[in-house]
Design a protein around this motif. Structure first.
Motif, PDB file in Angstrom:
ATOM      1  N   MET A   1       0.836  -1.204   0.000  1.00 48.89           N
ATOM      2  CA  MET A   1       0.000   0.000   0.000  1.00 48.89           C
ATOM      3  C   MET A   1       0.867   1.249   0.000  1.00 48.89           C
ATOM      4  SD  MET A   1      -3.054  -0.942   2.713  1.00 48.89           S
ATOM      5  CE  MET A   1      -3.907   0.609   2.375  1.00 48.89           C
ATOM      6  N   GLU A   2       0.396   2.298  -0.703  1.00 54.10           N
ATOM      7  CA  GLU A   2       1.087   3.585  -0.742  1.00 54.10           C
ATOM      8  C   GLU A   2       0.328   4.588   0.123  1.00 54.10           C
ATOM      9  OE1 GLU A   2       3.963   4.210  -2.213  1.00 54.10           O
ATOM     10  OE2 GLU A   2       4.107   2.130  -2.933  1.00 54.10           O
ATOM     11  N   PHE A   3       1.075   5.450   0.798  1.00 56.43           N
ATOM     12  CA  PHE A   3       0.453   6.414   1.699  1.00 56.43           C
ATOM     13  C   PHE A   3       0.935   7.819   1.398  1.00 56.43           C
ATOM     14  CE2 PHE A   3       0.535   2.380   3.959  1.00 56.43           C
ATOM     15  CZ  PHE A   3      -0.761   2.285   4.434  1.00 56.43           C
ATOM     16  N   GLU A   4       0.017   8.785   1.558  1.00 57.27           N
ATOM     17  CA  GLU A   4       0.377  10.195   1.461  1.00 57.27           C
ATOM     18  C   GLU A   4       1.156  10.601   2.717  1.00 57.27           C
ATOM     19  OE1 GLU A   4      -0.286  12.059  -1.134  1.00 57.27           O
ATOM     20  OE2 GLU A   4      -1.594  10.646  -2.201  1.00 57.27           O
ATOM     21  N   ILE A   5       1.914  11.709   2.591  1.00 54.78           N
ATOM     22  CA  ILE A   5       2.708  12.202   3.720  1.00 54.78           C
ATOM     23  C   ILE A   5       1.817  12.515   4.918  1.00 54.78           C
ATOM     24  CG2 ILE A   5       4.168  14.082   4.562  1.00 54.78           C
ATOM     25  CD1 ILE A   5       5.641  12.160   2.757  1.00 54.78           C
ATOM     26  N   TRP A   6       0.647  13.122   4.669  1.00 52.82           N
ATOM     27  CA  TRP A   6      -0.232  13.498   5.770  1.00 52.82           C
ATOM     28  C   TRP A   6      -0.785  12.267   6.489  1.00 52.82           C
ATOM     29  CZ3 TRP A   6      -5.335  11.948   5.899  1.00 52.82           C
ATOM     30  CH2 TRP A   6      -5.908  11.531   4.695  1.00 52.82           C
ATOM     31  N   GLN A   7      -0.988  11.183   5.738  1.00 51.13           N
ATOM     32  CA  GLN A   7      -1.460   9.946   6.361  1.00 51.13           C
ATOM     33  C   GLN A   7      -0.389   9.352   7.276  1.00 51.13           C
ATOM     34  OE1 GLN A   7      -2.473   7.960   2.619  1.00 51.13           O
ATOM     35  NE2 GLN A   7      -4.628   7.910   3.267  1.00 51.13           N
ATOM     36  N   ILE A   8       0.846   9.380   6.802  1.00 57.67           N
ATOM     37  CA  ILE A   8       1.955   8.890   7.616  1.00 57.67           C
ATOM     38  C   ILE A   8       2.105   9.746   8.870  1.00 57.67           C
ATOM     39  CG2 ILE A   8       4.461   8.535   7.691  1.00 57.67           C
ATOM     40  CD1 ILE A   8       4.306   7.918   4.674  1.00 57.67           C
ATOM     41  N   GLY A   9       1.924  11.065   8.705  1.00 61.62           N
ATOM     42  CA  GLY A   9       2.012  11.982   9.847  1.00 61.62           C
ATOM     43  C   GLY A   9       0.959  11.662  10.906  1.00 61.62           C
ATOM     44  N   ILE A  10      -0.265  11.403  10.463  1.00 64.52           N
ATOM     45  CA  ILE A  10      -1.348  11.047  11.397  1.00 64.52           C
ATOM     46  C   ILE A  10      -1.005   9.773  12.159  1.00 64.52           C
ATOM     47  CG2 ILE A  10      -3.723  10.148  11.500  1.00 64.52           C
ATOM     48  CD1 ILE A  10      -4.446  12.145   9.301  1.00 64.52           C
ATOM     49  N   LEU A  11      -0.479   8.786  11.459  1.00 61.55           N
ATOM     50  CA  LEU A  11      -0.146   7.512  12.084  1.00 61.55           C
ATOM     51  C   LEU A  11       0.991   7.663  13.103  1.00 61.55           C
ATOM     52  CD1 LEU A  11      -0.368   5.097   9.010  1.00 61.55           C
ATOM     53  CD2 LEU A  11      -2.026   5.381  10.870  1.00 61.55           C
ATOM     54  N   ILE A  12       1.969   8.511  12.788  1.00 62.64           N
ATOM     55  CA  ILE A  12       3.087   8.729  13.713  1.00 62.64           C
ATOM     56  C   ILE A  12       2.616   9.435  14.980  1.00 62.64           C
ATOM     57  CG2 ILE A  12       5.224  10.052  14.045  1.00 62.64           C
ATOM     58  CD1 ILE A  12       5.917   9.382  11.119  1.00 62.64           C
ATOM     59  N   VAL A  13       1.769  10.448  14.814  1.00 64.55           N
ATOM     60  CA  VAL A  13       1.223  11.163  15.981  1.00 64.55           C
ATOM     61  C   VAL A  13       0.372  10.226  16.824  1.00 64.55           C
ATOM     62  CG1 VAL A  13      -0.359  12.999  16.715  1.00 64.55           C
ATOM     63  CG2 VAL A  13       1.301  13.437  14.903  1.00 64.55           C
ATOM     64  N   ALA A  14      -0.461   9.423  16.159  1.00 59.21           N
ATOM     65  CA  ALA A  14      -1.308   8.459  16.880  1.00 59.21           C
ATOM     66  C   ALA A  14      -0.457   7.467  17.654  1.00 59.21           C
ATOM     67  CB  ALA A  14      -2.217   7.724  15.893  1.00 59.21           C
ATOM     68  N   ALA A  15       0.634   7.010  17.048  1.00 56.63           N
ATOM     69  CA  ALA A  15       1.515   6.049  17.714  1.00 56.63           C
ATOM     70  C   ALA A  15       2.175   6.662  18.944  1.00 56.63           C
ATOM     71  CB  ALA A  15       2.580   5.551  16.737  1.00 56.63           C
ATOM     72  N   PHE A  16       2.615   7.919  18.834  1.00 51.52           N
ATOM     73  CA  PHE A  16       3.229   8.600  19.983  1.00 51.52           C
ATOM     74  C   PHE A  16       2.228   8.725  21.129  1.00 51.52           C
ATOM     75  CE2 PHE A  16       3.884  12.425  22.494  1.00 51.52           C
ATOM     76  CZ  PHE A  16       5.185  12.234  22.944  1.00 51.52           C
ATOM     77  N   LEU A  17       1.032   9.205  20.811  1.00 48.18           N
ATOM     78  CA  LEU A  17      -0.005   9.364  21.846  1.00 48.18           C
ATOM     79  C   LEU A  17      -0.407   8.004  22.420  1.00 48.18           C
ATOM     80  CD1 LEU A  17      -2.295  12.054  20.162  1.00 48.18           C
ATOM     81  CD2 LEU A  17      -0.703  12.386  22.063  1.00 48.18           C
ATOM     82  N   GLY A  18      -0.520   6.997  21.550  1.00 49.33           N
ATOM     83  CA  GLY A  18      -0.872   5.661  22.005  1.00 49.33           C
ATOM     84  C   GLY A  18       0.173   5.098  22.952  1.00 49.33           C
ATOM     85  N   GLY A  19       1.442   5.284  22.634  1.00 50.99           N
ATOM     86  CA  GLY A  19       2.518   4.812  23.495  1.00 50.99           C
ATOM     87  C   GLY A  19       2.520   5.521  24.832  1.00 50.99           C
ATOM     88  N   PHE A  20       2.276   6.829  24.799  1.00 52.65           N
ATOM     89  CA  PHE A  20       2.254   7.630  26.028  1.00 52.65           C
ATOM     90  C   PHE A  20       1.136   7.177  26.965  1.00 52.65           C
ATOM     91  CE2 PHE A  20       0.669  11.358  28.366  1.00 52.65           C
ATOM     92  CZ  PHE A  20       1.828  11.743  29.038  1.00 52.65           C
ATOM     93  N   ILE A  21      -0.069   7.061  26.407  1.00 47.03           N
ATOM     94  CA  ILE A  21      -1.227   6.648  27.210  1.00 47.03           C
ATOM     95  C   ILE A  21      -1.086   5.204  27.687  1.00 47.03           C
ATOM     96  CG2 ILE A  21      -3.705   6.129  27.106  1.00 47.03           C
ATOM     97  CD1 ILE A  21      -3.175   9.077  27.384  1.00 47.03           C
ATOM     98  N   ASP A  22      -0.626   4.348  26.789  1.00 50.82           N
ATOM     99  CA  ASP A  22      -0.536   2.925  27.121  1.00 50.82           C
ATOM    100  C   ASP A  22       0.458   2.672  28.253  1.00 50.82           C
ATOM    101  OD1 ASP A  22      -1.585   0.303  26.154  1.00 50.82           O
ATOM    102  OD2 ASP A  22       0.537  -0.154  26.025  1.00 50.82           O
TER     103      ASP A  22
END
Length: 254
Positions: free
Chosen positions: A1-22
């Protein structure tokens, strides 16, 4: 699958927040998994990729808590072994068994955790005497919660933290710390099965994993510095969010 830059950005931010909360209270998957599906990744591939990136976060938390002396691997080695076995079985059966019963019953068990925690104001504040033999506990709960995490998943960290406090008498900080080890175990076990199934988006998973590690490192250090009331409040908040998420999924699919 190919992703736009903004999609990758959303996933990276979500991962950071997910790691912090988890790292603090569990429930990071409630942030990361919807983000993966929101950018168009199929559910089964999102589940597999979420296990990959989640492994980075739980590994970072495990290292941090171990260095600070909150984890004794001699105490929990049976939990690690049986969590691994239970998870492999759970992931292996997920495609063959109807999960509707679990989706219905789990929110009510989580509601029970909320009320018990609220009406037990000293829960997790001081070390208490265990109500069950430690080895017996880790054999039973390791297999059952490992299976649950592989088969369904939401709320696993909450069940571990609550059980460690309520049955083994751990303090909340020690319960959260040891939960990360057991979460890491189930993530790795599920990851192995999904790898053989060829369902993982490795590049996205690794990018998110790096962000998840950073969030987990910050979150686990916050657990060490903050008092129990702060951790308990966030823990209860994430349990409530998990309950609402599962009920929402039930209504959407009914």
């Amino acid at each position: 699958m190919e992703f736009e830059i903004w999609q990758i950005g959303i996933l990276i931010v979500a991962a950071f927040l997910g790691g912090f909360i988890d790292a603090i209270a569990g429930g990071g998957g409630l942030i990361c998994l919807p983000a993966l599906m929101a950018v168009g990744i199929p559910v089964h591939v999102a589940l597999a990729t979420n296990k990959l990136q989640g492994s980075f976060g739980t590994f970072a938390s495990t290292i941090t808590f171990t260095k600070k002396g909150y984890i004794n691997f001699k105490d929990i080695y049976l939990g690690i072994i049986f969590t691994f076995l239970g998870t492999v079985l759970g992931v292996g059966l997920v495609l063959f068994i109807n999960d509707k019963f679990l989706k219905f019953i789990i929110p009510f068990l989580l509601i029970g955790i909320v009320f018990y925690t609220i009406f037990s104001p000293n829960l997790g504040e001081i070390q208490k005497e265990a109500k069950m033999n430690k080895n017996t506990f880790f054999v039973i709960f390791g297999f059952v919660l490992g299976f649950y995490d592989g088969f369904f998943g939401p709320g696993t960290g909450s069940f571990w933290t609550f059980s460690l406090m309520g049955i083994l008498g751990y303090t909340m900080k020690n319960a959260v710390a040891n939960t990360k080890v057991l979460n890491f175990t189930s993530n790795i076990a599920a990851l192995i099965v999904f790898t053989f199934a060829g369902e993982i988006l490795w590049k996205i998973g690794i990018l998110m994993g790096i962000a998840q590690m950073l969030g987990s490192y910050i979150g686990s250090n916050l657990v060490i510095k903050k008092d129990v009331k702060f951790i308990k409040t966030l823990f209860l908040a994430m349990v409530v969010v998990t309950i609402l998420k599962i009920f929402l999924d039930i209504f959407k699919n009914s």
